[in-house]
Write an enzyme that holds these catalytic residues in place. Structure first.
Site, PDB file in Angstrom:
ATOM      1  N   GLY A  30      -2.804  -5.452  -1.115  1.00 43.36           N
ATOM      2  CA  GLY A  30      -1.553  -4.714  -1.112  1.00 43.36           C
ATOM      3  C   GLY A  30      -1.138  -4.245   0.269  1.00 43.36           C
ATOM      4  N   LYS A  31      -1.734  -4.805   1.312  1.00 47.38           N
ATOM      5  CA  LYS A  31      -1.330  -4.441   2.676  1.00 47.38           C
ATOM      6  C   LYS A  31       0.006  -5.096   3.019  1.00 47.38           C
ATOM      7  CE  LYS A  31      -6.212  -4.319   4.158  1.00 47.38           C
ATOM      8  NZ  LYS A  31      -7.283  -5.103   4.830  1.00 47.38           N
ATOM      9  N   VAL A  32       0.172  -6.285   2.511  1.00 51.33           N
ATOM     10  CA  VAL A  32       1.383  -7.061   2.753  1.00 51.33           C
ATOM     11  C   VAL A  32       1.926  -7.439   1.375  1.00 51.33           C
ATOM     12  CG1 VAL A  32       2.239  -9.274   3.638  1.00 51.33           C
ATOM     13  CG2 VAL A  32       0.653  -7.912   5.018  1.00 51.33           C
ATOM     14  N   HIS A  69       3.663  -4.193   3.352  1.00 53.09           N
ATOM     15  CA  HIS A  69       4.715  -4.494   4.333  1.00 53.09           C
ATOM     16  C   HIS A  69       5.619  -5.604   3.811  1.00 53.09           C
ATOM     17  CE1 HIS A  69       2.632  -1.886   7.057  1.00 53.09           C
ATOM     18  NE2 HIS A  69       1.536  -2.625   7.028  1.00 53.09           N
ATOM     19  N   ALA A 122      -4.348 -10.372   3.147  1.00 55.81           N
ATOM     20  CA  ALA A 122      -3.824  -8.997   3.168  1.00 55.81           C
ATOM     21  C   ALA A 122      -3.022  -8.685   1.905  1.00 55.81           C
ATOM     22  CB  ALA A 122      -2.953  -8.783   4.409  1.00 55.81           C
TER      23      ALA A 122
END
Lengths: 356, 356, 356, 356
Positions: D292-294, D264, D288
């Site tokens: 690699g979520k953010v 994100h 996060a």
């Protein structure tokens, strides 16, 4: 189950968004929602009731509220006389003094490299920085001030009154200490030895024997005498800590010498600590009733929130909607002496005010 | 990504259950799991390293640990000399005194009716009760004791040393105050005015002028002089509060007069408060490094847990695995005078110990 | 106040340290202290009562317990049949599978540079690391497995039973999934779509149409049928989350079709969340009584502690002191079919078990 | 240390109280104070940046926000298109439906007698009550609705779209589900089996075979396809839980099939849980990034506060100061089919959208 269950008297109302909502309108809408939003609204109502009633209002301050950017609000509460007496940790007064003297705190980062800060002599309070050399300078300033005082014992209340006066005359700047001086509001600091103000005083003594005698037991007596004299009191606590207990202790101690006081008539606290680990900071106002710290029929509200969010809202809303206090509710103090006087009547010296 | 990433040096090991695991075995297995279990194991290792190294060990105590059932463990830490100096809130010493005097705390219920407790004069600390009339009796006993003292100023350290002696001679019972007296371990109480011990002292003064003069600024000087003299120090903090800061302040103040001390060499804290609201109780040991409270290369561990769970495990494990302290690491105090002496050498009176 | 106040029945006993204290001895001493130490001791007693009574025991698991090093304990609870049915988040089963497949989690640092981890494809769970390529391999393994299944809908319970069997046959290693397979203990995962197991299933479907149909509504029915059949149930919750509510919902749903069940007879939870923000994870067991999730006369205990500290103690103590369960209390499941059978009697297919 | 330390770029500004401060003015002043007040101000700025940028905005909702009085704000966020897709727990949608159907929640007391509530069939959510018979009626209404649907599998997204349409046509009342229907905003509910909506669906199946097939794995695919298609995304999370992870998982899963998405671009969360127990709800946005979520360069803000305080402020301030979104940033969905279409282009059925 009937519609008419006594449990189901008042439905909640979902919060409706509108442009331009003011703090007081936000709190009015929060009164009908749930959880901490509702508690914040209740806290506002409890504070307003305190102001509308003939009660003496204690404010307890702990946590890094001054470093955290709330010192102008705290000064405002004092100036407006929405509180009558402040009990504070030393740090909040010290960081207030720091800014009143023209020094600053800085926007920082909680994830920063503290070894790098240490190398640059920058002190961190979570996400806020300050220059250590300025703190050293403050300590020195406090020591200088202390050395101007006659070497005798001072309650923290008397010392801080004098410190506020000195600071006002030197800077002409608004802050907690200077606002309290100008409004004639007493400030107690029961744990002054656990702060940089205490460190500054100790440095005064290092220079000159007899300096920095603080009569913290005298503070206990004077604070309880306030309650003995006024009997109907209220407690506002931001952040728990020693301030919370000191205000409660004043009520319990007063009741011991003047039975029937029965605890604070109103109590509100904005805390982030929780009850279930047994510490005083997180203890509930309900528990306080068992001790007689808070009256069993007191209006009370606990808000579980950071004061940096809750206090701006409460203060901004009070600015719009604070009721006029009843005639005489906010007493006039003379704080210039070793023992203070309230509405022209001095408190006893080193004794509880009891009928003989 | 290679297997050999420096981030992936040590795999976790899932905790394996066996019958009859002892506290030290439990902590050994927790060292290879995650989160607060691992932190608890780290705290145990940090404490053991403190004991194995030539450092002076401060213990800070806040929260209702004595009322909560940990006073015998705290006394044990003192008797075993796993700590060299205690900094405590007044409440922990007061509740200790209460039990040493043969009074009890009682198993209670946090959901009880506090108005009913109030009607029966029972005071509640979360899930624990005590009789108010026994507290009144304690206050009186403290006032009596205070009135036996020559009316002059006492540091909290001196006063508590004398109180411990008196309590030991009267009861012969083990507790924090009596263990400290017998082991010659100093106890500081910087916020004594915020406690029932302070209330008892104030009642002594109400009876007799000049009683209850507590020189808390003297405490600052004496505690910093400890650090100036020993230089290599360690900090164990249970519960945050004034005790945590006072121990850190001693290190900072000492460094001011004797540069190069550079903060505690070891630091462990068992807390339930969190850093992100900015208060000192929850502040991280990393943040403490920016201030020079904790050395940037210190061994440190923070455990987010209630002390009523963490301390029994740590103490029971130490009982099995505490290393012998190095010769001379645990100093011998003479606490009988107005200024204490350490290993036969008195501290300066009202001054910081600095080369002239 | 008389000595005989009903509030003052049982004094606390300060915890006494001894060398070599075992987990069960530690918990026995904690039973007489306060706060969360006492609650942990109560939790142990409640668990023992569950085991001694003829109740069906649900275990709810949330939070990163497997990554956190507790998967062997969870497997142990299943193998010993100290629980009869598990409700878990997907992550706990996924991280279990990861280790059962021979992969590891690693000791990490919560203050590390996450961009550096990201660059090395290392995923962080607070203070614990794992290799992302191994996670990708797990996902692929799950997709492979899913593609071996006939393309029809499976409850999470059926799917996880098959997954456990497959994992056992492939690895012969002990873990949560394999222990449950071998002990015939059903595992439900109501939020399987919110996990890497779900992601693996979705990758199976990407490869092959019709794969990864999970009938989570079937899980609701099957779990409630367990309660309808057994009526007397108990709930153990570690960490809140969906598992906590799913177990409670089973009881409420069962009561709807088979009135008189009246909630779990025993309830214990180890949580770190708090009630006052209104979320289900932190909600009190008292609140659960209003809903009929927990019986109003249930034995119950809430421990506010990290499971990585609390669970090792509880499990190690149970290993010494778990009572034998009554004959028939721990049912025998056949989990091989689309609908499971208990003690030889199948549950209805897609229907609640009600008298017609 | 020079004045010019890079650490000391921006001083804090103490919050100044004025009458009539609006929400946006309050947040503007909070931007220069510390702790959670500053974080709340940052969250507002991050949200504004999201709106000003060409990103797709996910909103995750957990905790009892609807029962807690925030459903109208959530509906407002949807109607204003300050969010493009909602991921919710079942409870929030169920309590929304409850009020949209004209039923109410009631102001309650967290200290009440839960056995008395149970006797009156009143369910409690901390300080809020609801009538159980109305919940039973809702469940029945959901079962009725489910039985009108063709007995096939539906993603939670499709089902909730149909439910919202049905609810709108029946009531014409505004709420989360109806606002989403009218605005064409998809709602995912990955843990639908852990909610009363799931219970209602299960009751539909009890009546009629084949009802209540929810394809939660299809939800994973569809949500990740959104990210694959739009690539630049943002995450707003209120309260953690399954919604938080599901939104992050969508990004990770999308990157697997369409490398280079990288998490994100903006992330804000309002949570009350903490990172140090390892659970996903309290996990940091920094952590996060390792997954690699953010994105490692994302604008992000975490606010530690109850959503019932934070969200009203944020939403009221957005009402004054939300920027116009760029042309095309807020996509047009057609949610009527088994697989949705975005801006006229359908998503693949049961497959990830990958170049072939």
């Amino acid at each position: 189950m009937a519609e008419t269950s006594p449990f189901l008297r008042l439905p909640t109302e979902a919060f409706k968004v509108e442009a331009g909502l003011r703090a007081d309108e936000i709190l009015a809408r929060m009164a009908r929602i749930s959880f901490q939003g509702r508690n914040l609204a209740s806290a506002f109502q409890v504070w307003r009731k305190m102001l509308a009633d003939d009660v003496f209002i204690f404010l307890g301050v702990a946590g890094a509220l001054s470093a955290g950017g709330l010192r102008s609000i705290l000064a405002h509460l004092i100036t407006r006389r929405w509180v009558d007496c402040v009990v504070s940790t030393g740090a909040n007064l010290y960081h207030d003094l720091h800014e009143t003297r023209g020094r600053r705190h800085y926007i920082g980062d909680p994830q920063t490299d503290d070894a790098a800060l240490q190398a640059e002599h920058i002190d961190r309070v979570y996400d806020t920085y300050a220059r250590e050399d300025e703190f050293v300078d403050n300590d020195n300033w406090i020591a200088d001030f202390a050395c101007t005082l006659e070497p005798r014992a001072y309650t923290s209340r008397e010392l801080l009154g004098r410190l506020g006066a000195h600071l006002w005359h030197e800077t002409g700047e608004d802050g907690i200490l200077t606002a309290a001086y100008r409004a004639g509001v007493p400030i107690f600091c029961p744990a002054i030895a656990d702060s940089s103000i205490g460190m500054g005083l100790s440095q005064g003594r290092h220079r000159r024997s007899g300096i920095g005698q603080i009569d913290v037991i005298g503070d206990i007596i004077e604070s309880a005498n306030l309650v003995i004299r006024r009997r109907r009191t209220a407690s506002i606590v931001l952040g728990g800590g020693t301030s919370k207990n000191f205000i409660n202790q004043a009520s319990v101690q007063a009741d011991f010498y003047s039975p029937g006081i029965g605890g604070h008539r109103y109590a509100l606290q904005v805390i982030t600590d929780v009850p279930h680990f047994g510490g005083a900071s997180g203890s509930s106002l309900r528990e306080a009733q068992s001790w007689g710290k808070v009256a069993t029929d007191a209006d009370r509200a606990t808000v579980q929130a950071d004061a940096t969010i809750a206090l701006p809202l409460l203060a901004a809303a009070l600015e719009s909607l604070a009721p006029e206090r009843p005639q005489g509710a906010a007493p006039k103090f003379d704080l210039s002496g070793r023992v203070m006087s309230m509405d022209g009547v001095p408190f006893p010296d080193g004794r509880y005010e009891v009928a003989r």
